[in-house]
Design a protein around this motif. Structure first.
Motif, mmCIF file in Angstrom:
data_model
loop_
_atom_site.group_PDB
_atom_site.id
_atom_site.type_symbol
_atom_site.label_atom_id
_atom_site.label_comp_id
_atom_site.label_asym_id
_atom_site.label_seq_id
_atom_site.Cartn_x
_atom_site.Cartn_y
_atom_site.Cartn_z
ATOM 1 N N ARG A 98 0.815 -1.227 0.000
ATOM 2 C CA ARG A 98 0.000 0.000 0.000
ATOM 3 C C ARG A 98 0.845 1.273 0.000
ATOM 4 O O ARG A 98 0.333 2.349 -0.288
ATOM 5 C CB ARG A 98 -0.926 0.012 1.215
ATOM 6 C CG ARG A 98 -2.023 -1.023 1.151
ATOM 7 C CD ARG A 98 -2.896 -1.003 2.409
ATOM 8 N NE ARG A 98 -3.768 -2.144 2.442
ATOM 9 C CZ ARG A 98 -3.467 -3.321 2.981
ATOM 10 N NH1 ARG A 98 -2.295 -3.515 3.551
ATOM 11 N NH2 ARG A 98 -4.328 -4.315 2.952
ATOM 12 N N LYS A 163 -0.319 0.693 -6.497
ATOM 13 C CA LYS A 163 -0.884 2.031 -6.248
ATOM 14 C C LYS A 163 -1.879 2.394 -7.363
ATOM 15 O O LYS A 163 -2.984 2.870 -7.084
ATOM 16 C CB LYS A 163 0.249 3.058 -6.176
ATOM 17 C CG LYS A 163 -0.176 4.433 -5.764
ATOM 18 C CD LYS A 163 -0.516 4.462 -4.302
ATOM 19 C CE LYS A 163 -0.607 5.868 -3.790
ATOM 20 N NZ LYS A 163 -1.027 5.896 -2.402
ATOM 21 N N ASP A 166 -4.951 0.293 -7.069
ATOM 22 C CA ASP A 166 -5.552 0.306 -5.735
ATOM 23 C C ASP A 166 -5.779 -1.119 -5.239
ATOM 24 O O ASP A 166 -6.844 -1.478 -4.749
ATOM 25 C CB ASP A 166 -6.857 1.105 -5.714
ATOM 26 C CG ASP A 166 -7.321 1.404 -4.290
ATOM 27 O OD1 ASP A 166 -6.464 1.459 -3.380
ATOM 28 O OD2 ASP A 166 -8.539 1.560 -4.091
ATOM 29 N N SER A 167 -4.721 -1.930 -5.413
ATOM 30 C CA SER A 167 -4.770 -3.342 -5.024
ATOM 31 C C SER A 167 -3.373 -3.781 -4.609
ATOM 32 O O SER A 167 -2.390 -3.424 -5.257
ATOM 33 C CB SER A 167 -5.230 -4.193 -6.214
ATOM 34 O OG SER A 167 -5.024 -5.569 -5.955
#
Length: 184
Positions: A98, A163, A166-167
């Motif tokens: 993340r 990024k 979003d995973s």
């Protein structure tokens, strides 16, 4: 008012530099991320943003040394144990995929001009660590360095992809690829 620890300050600064880079990080954001007022931040870092960045890079270098280099070089552990511990640490520092890499964020524009040597030193320390592991699993020196570079590329590329998507899946896949590369 509670005292803010040095580690909390460095982690706060790092979070801003990771997300904004050197040029994009404002003093307001840096102060807010550390829980300090601007005056207190300047008191701790009289050299301003440049000194803050250098301190964060020193902190990251120390982290790589302790959590990657020393672990992957520890001949008391079998290579699979070394790799598992180092990858667990890498997984933690990037929050399972993340977080973006500090070196990537600072390797743009002014950050690279000011801190290129520190960034290069940190990357070389990473590569040397994985090269040592490669040799421990029977790779010749050239192959070990190539595999170390590939591991670095996979981690960095997967962080960008994670990024963008979003995973955390790309990062976790990269970690698995690295595990597979160093199986004995």
């Amino acid at each position: 008012m509670a005292k803010v620890s040095d580690i909390e300050i460095l982690n706060g600064l790092m979070s801003v530099f990771r997300s904004k880079g050197y040029d994009g990080a404002s003093l307001n954001e840096l102060a807010e991320a550390t829980g300090l007022k601007k005056a207190s931040l300047y008191h701790r870092f009289p050299g301003g943003k440049k000194e803050m960045t250098a301190a964060v890079l020193d902190f990251m270098e120390s982290w790589i040394n302790d959590k990657v280099y020393k672990v992957l070089s520890d001949e008391k552990l079998v290579p699979t144990q070394r790799l598992k511990e180092a990858l667990d640490n890498i997984n933690a520092v990037y929050n399972e995929g993340r977080e973006v890499c500090l070196y990537r964020s600072l390797s743009m524009d002014t950050g690279m001009a000011l801190f290129g040597e520190k960034i290069e030193k940190g990357i070389n320390q990473w590569l040397e660590s994985f090269s040592i592991l490669g040799k421990a699993v029977g790779q010749d020196a050239e192959t070990a360095m190539q595999m170390a570079k590939q591991s670095f590329i996979e981690v960095q590329g997967s962080l960008v992809l994670s990024k963008a998507m979003d995973s955390t899946e790309p990062f976790q896949n990269a970690i698995q690829q690295i595990k597979n590369r160093y199986k004995t």
